[in-house]
Design an enzyme around this catalytic site. Structure first.
Site, PDB file in Angstrom:
ATOM      1  N   LYS A 248     -24.079  -5.045  -4.338  1.00  0.00           N
ATOM      2  CA  LYS A 248     -23.506  -6.062  -5.229  1.00  0.00           C
ATOM      3  C   LYS A 248     -24.515  -7.133  -5.597  1.00  0.00           C
ATOM      4  O   LYS A 248     -24.494  -7.675  -6.698  1.00  0.00           O
ATOM      5  CB  LYS A 248     -22.261  -6.697  -4.625  1.00  0.00           C
TER       6      LYS A 248
ATOM      7  N   LYS B 225     -19.862 -10.429  -6.492  1.00  0.00           N
ATOM      8  CA  LYS B 225     -18.734  -9.567  -6.828  1.00  0.00           C
ATOM      9  C   LYS B 225     -17.958 -10.114  -8.024  1.00  0.00           C
ATOM     10  O   LYS B 225     -17.484  -9.340  -8.870  1.00  0.00           O
ATOM     11  CB  LYS B 225     -17.824  -9.435  -5.610  1.00  0.00           C
TER      12      LYS B 225
ATOM     13  N   GLU C  93     -18.552   1.764  -7.123  1.00  0.00           N
ATOM     14  CA  GLU C  93     -17.241   1.372  -6.610  1.00  0.00           C
ATOM     15  C   GLU C  93     -17.343   0.569  -5.320  1.00  0.00           C
ATOM     16  O   GLU C  93     -16.588  -0.379  -5.089  1.00  0.00           O
ATOM     17  CB  GLU C  93     -16.383   2.614  -6.372  1.00  0.00           C
TER      18      GLU C  93
ATOM     19  N   ILE D  87     -11.383  -0.330  -1.371  1.00  0.00           N
ATOM     20  CA  ILE D  87     -10.306  -0.557  -2.332  1.00  0.00           C
ATOM     21  C   ILE D  87     -10.718  -0.029  -3.700  1.00  0.00           C
ATOM     22  O   ILE D  87     -11.750  -0.443  -4.243  1.00  0.00           O
ATOM     23  CB  ILE D  87      -9.969  -2.049  -2.443  1.00  0.00           C
TER      24      ILE D  87
ATOM     25  N   VAL E 154     -17.831  -3.689  -4.728  1.00  0.00           N
ATOM     26  CA  VAL E 154     -16.791  -4.721  -4.727  1.00  0.00           C
ATOM     27  C   VAL E 154     -15.592  -4.222  -3.933  1.00  0.00           C
ATOM     28  O   VAL E 154     -15.024  -3.177  -4.241  1.00  0.00           O
ATOM     29  CB  VAL E 154     -16.336  -5.071  -6.158  1.00  0.00           C
TER      30      VAL E 154
END
Length: 453
Positions: A107, A207, A131, A138, A134
């Site tokens: 990030k 993020k 993915e 999730i 961040v």
């Protein structure tokens, strides 16, 4: 190392907590992954700084190499979990130049220089997936990047740093001071030995920049994000939050803001504001119930409405899960053809400072306890067009550390807690400055924004 014909060659940069878990999944779930991809995923090497460091037995020492420059030229997919700006940036650009798809959890790099990677991947015709950058496991980046591509996202708000959420949660539920909670987080492995990136908001800001860029199709760099950490949050702030029906969370917020216009004029172009700061969240809001090191993010869109994503935002296994999801996707593209989305920046909206954000303030004042004080405070708020929603007043506590302006002891003093209606952050900040200069105000004890109400 020989690679079977038709296999997708995967190179791994970094073998820390996350890298080890990625290697474990690649090496132990080969059959399942091959079925999903349509070809085997062969781990051709793992770049590390020192091959002599003891590692998990799952990692074959024969895979380790210190020659990352060579490794990335021998792969179809390069997975970067080493972190930092360099040498990660240079290695990923080299991989892209040699035609490899890239999966990264970095990030900091994406927040600081994502456009360079996007442009290189687009020019080379390869995938760039992130993915895991961040909110760990999730699924958040892909829904914002792809699932909501046909909608108009208006706001992203959430808890994206598990370390600070754990610290603030312990201050709330166990009554710990901040330094005690940070130490406990370190002992449990939630915080690094140097927790600066977390407690000062750098991690969350990176993020927020990524999410803002995706949500609003506009390049937002980490330097565009207003950042405040949690170091100024005190046990007294936490106690007052509880009394007023709130809990303190470190929030990352990216939102569209409408320009101020003259009456009757046509609406102008909206802008983007991205910010990270502690905020008061009402106890009946779902974010208030996010405990421990968990993350939760709300995405608000015109057609879809309000969506919530919740889960573990950090840790080796959760982050590796997100990484492997990306690896399967880009590897499938290699086998079956196709390519994922490129950088979406068609909107090119202006990026504004935090002063343009609409928010509410809770201001805790230590004042002289005599008639007319509240009227003077209210007049200062009104002078800046800021409306007061509620006021709480009581005798100031005489215990605790000394407060500036109270060297004469308890004296005749009172505490006032003012909560405003929504206003521009710039107007709210100017109001606090003026209030703090009033002769009847001994100290501005704290200022916290109120979100989610």
């Amino acid at each position: 190392m020989a690679v079977p014909d038709g296999a997708v060659r995967v190179a791994l940069l970094g073998c820390g907590v996350v890298g080890t878990e990625v290697a474990r999944l690649l090496l132990t779930q080969g059959d399942d992954l091959a079925a999903r991809v349509g070809a085997r995923l062969d781990l051709v090497g793992i770049a590390v700084r020192d091959t002599s460091v003891p590692r998990d037995p799952v990692v074959d020492p024969a895979l380790l190499t210190t020659d990352a420059e060579d490794l990335v030229t021998r792969a179809d997919v390069v997975v970067e979990v080493m972190g930092g700006l360099e040498p990660a940036r240079g290695l990923l650009l080299r991989a892209i130049e040699h035609g490899a798809a890239v999966v990264t959890a970095n990030k900091a790099l994406l927040g600081a220089d994502g456009p360079t990677l996007y442009a290189a991947a687009d020019q080379a015709g390869v995938d760039l997936y992130f993915e895991a950058a961040v909110a760990g496991a999730i699924p958040l980046v892909r829904p914002v990047r792809e699932s909501l591509a046909g909608d108009r996202v208006t706001r992203v708000l959430g808890i994206v740093n598990g370390t600070t959420n754990y610290v603030l949660d312990q201050m709330t539920t166990s009554g710990l001071e901040l330094d005690q909670a940070v130490k406990q987080a370190q002992e449990l492995g939630y915080a690094e030995a140097d927790p600066t990136a977390d407690v000062e908001g750098y991690d969350a800001a990176a993020k927020a920049a990524i999410l803002a860029s995706l949500a609003f199709h506009t390049r937002v760099a980490v330097d565009d994000v207003h950042r405040e950490g949690i170091l100024d949050v005190t046990a007294d702030d936490v106690a007052w939050a509880r009394r007023t029906g709130h809990v303190i969370k470190l929030l990352a917020i990216a939102e569209l803001v409408e320009p101020e216009g003259t009456e009757g004029a046509a609406p102008g172009v909206p802008g983007v504001v991205a910010r990270v700061h502690p905020a008061l969240v009402p106890l009946d809001h779902p974010l208030a119930g996010v405990h421990g090191a968990f993350n939760a993010v709300f995405v608000e869109a015109q057609a879809a409405g309000e969506l919530m994503f919740y889960g573990r935002g950090a840790g080796g296994a959760p982050t590796a899960s997100a990484v492997l999801g990306d690896v399967v996707t880009v590897a499938r593209h290699r086998v079956l053809g196709g390519k994922g989305p490129v950088e979406s920046r068609y909107a090119e909206l202006p990026v504004h400072g935090v002063g343009e954000a609409l928010t509410r303030y809770q201001v805790h004042l230590r004042v002289e306890d005599r008639p007319g004080v509240l009227a003077q405070v209210a007049q200062a708020f009104a002078a800046h067009g800021v409306s007061i929603e509620t006021v709480r007043q009581g005798r100031a506590a005489t215990d605790g550390p000394p407060v500036a302006g109270d060297a004469d002891g308890a004296g005749d003093r009172a505490d006032i807690l003012v909560v405003t209606h929504q206003a521009r952050d710039a107007d709210l900040a100017a109001t606090v400055t003026e209030v703090g200069a009033l002769l009847v105000v001994r100290s501005v004890l704290s200022v916290l924004r109120v979100e989610g109400a």
